[in-house]
Scaffold this motif. Sequence first.
Motif, PDB file in Angstrom:
ATOM      1  N   ARG A   1       0.809  -1.217   0.000  1.00 16.11           N
ATOM      2  CA  ARG A   1       0.000   0.000   0.000  1.00 16.11           C
ATOM      3  C   ARG A   1       0.845   1.271   0.000  1.00 16.11           C
ATOM      4  N   THR A   2       2.139   1.150   0.257  1.00 12.28           N
ATOM      5  CA  THR A   2       3.014   2.329   0.320  1.00 12.28           C
ATOM      6  C   THR A   2       3.064   3.024  -1.032  1.00 12.28           C
ATOM      7  N   VAL A   3       2.685   4.299  -1.052  1.00 13.17           N
ATOM      8  CA  VAL A   3       2.684   5.027  -2.318  1.00 13.17           C
ATOM      9  C   VAL A   3       4.118   5.405  -2.690  1.00 13.17           C
ATOM     10  N   PRO A   4       4.428   5.528  -3.967  1.00 13.23           N
ATOM     11  CA  PRO A   4       5.795   5.897  -4.377  1.00 13.23           C
ATOM     12  C   PRO A   4       6.144   7.310  -3.903  1.00 13.23           C
ATOM     13  N   ALA A   5       7.426   7.507  -3.629  1.00 10.14           N
ATOM     14  CA  ALA A   5       7.899   8.841  -3.273  1.00 10.14           C
ATOM     15  C   ALA A   5       8.121   9.661  -4.538  1.00 10.14           C
ATOM     16  N   VAL A   6       7.861  10.952  -4.445  1.00 10.91           N
ATOM     17  CA  VAL A   6       8.198  11.879  -5.518  1.00 10.91           C
ATOM     18  C   VAL A   6       9.598  12.424  -5.222  1.00 10.91           C
ATOM     19  N   VAL A   7      10.512  12.270  -6.156  1.00 13.34           N
ATOM     20  CA  VAL A   7      11.892  12.738  -5.953  1.00 13.34           C
ATOM     21  C   VAL A   7      12.088  14.059  -6.689  1.00 13.34           C
ATOM     22  N   LEU A   8      12.333  15.114  -5.923  1.00 17.80           N
ATOM     23  CA  LEU A   8      12.610  16.433  -6.489  1.00 17.80           C
ATOM     24  C   LEU A   8      14.118  16.543  -6.686  1.00 17.80           C
ATOM     25  N   ARG A   9      14.597  16.098  -7.825  1.00 15.67           N
ATOM     26  CA  ARG A   9      16.025  15.977  -8.069  1.00 15.67           C
ATOM     27  C   ARG A   9      16.674  17.332  -8.381  1.00 15.67           C
TER      28      ARG A   9
END
Length: 286
Positions: free
Chosen positions: A20-28
């Motif tokens: 259920r863990t949603v993906p992280a958004v990576v602000l590169r």
Amino acid sequence: MPTAIAVTSADMALPPQDERTVPAVVLRDLDKRPLEHALAELQGLVEQHGHVIVVCSQAVPAAVTQRLHTLRSLMESDRIALFRPELPPLGIAVLARQLRQLASCDLSPGVLASAGRLLTHYIHAGAVLGSVARLDRVPVSLKAHAKSWVPGSQFAVLAHPEPRLVRIGPGATLAGPEFATWMLVAKGQLQSEWTGTLSKAWSVHGLREVPLAAESAHWWGTSRVVEFCSYLADLSVLYQLVTSVRQNSCHWCGIDVIGDRCVFCSATPPGHEPPAPRALEQRTPA
């Protein structure tokens, strides 16, 4: 779409804890990309998810923090929360993943963002260090500084929730959580198995290893480090903790929050006005 949980580098996006863990958004590379590119990315996230919670370490370059504040100001949006708790990088990554777990539940954005402050109390984060000569995040005595120059010396440091430092030797230990946890370990350029000893002392359910984040060497003042973090992993426990706390509505933006400060607009509850001073009684001279 669930509220977006963002981190500032890929090594802060831990693998999912469960399905259920949603993906992280990576602000590169926020401090390296053109401002308009980063602005367009953040605007797109807000349009897609409604709200964005950015979790970042206090060890990130100052230019990254400045860029985040600049982006938020340019957007004039109260749908972006910037959260920088006083945790080491591995603790930050764990907290971000816990929020990613909770993002799949029926929590409002304000309650989810507020949960970050609550969950920090249940994280025990520290490291084994080969030297404390450059450690400035935890109080270090002159005696410990002197011992750090002795070849082969290693130190166990607990940065959160209560700073502690001990020289590793027979019987050395750190006070741990009084509840069941899991433990993550991230190894740098230090050979040490002491985290295995610590995991047994803390009676953790299990120990897993992840790569060391690039920010860790800066945070701990050395690349000779083995970082560790114990945490609550079960989603049902996290959800129960968060939902058991009384919720309030922010008096400024109206969003539901827990605690005394809105993480989106930063407003605090208005204080009670102090009572007006009583007028001095006029006395007739005798």
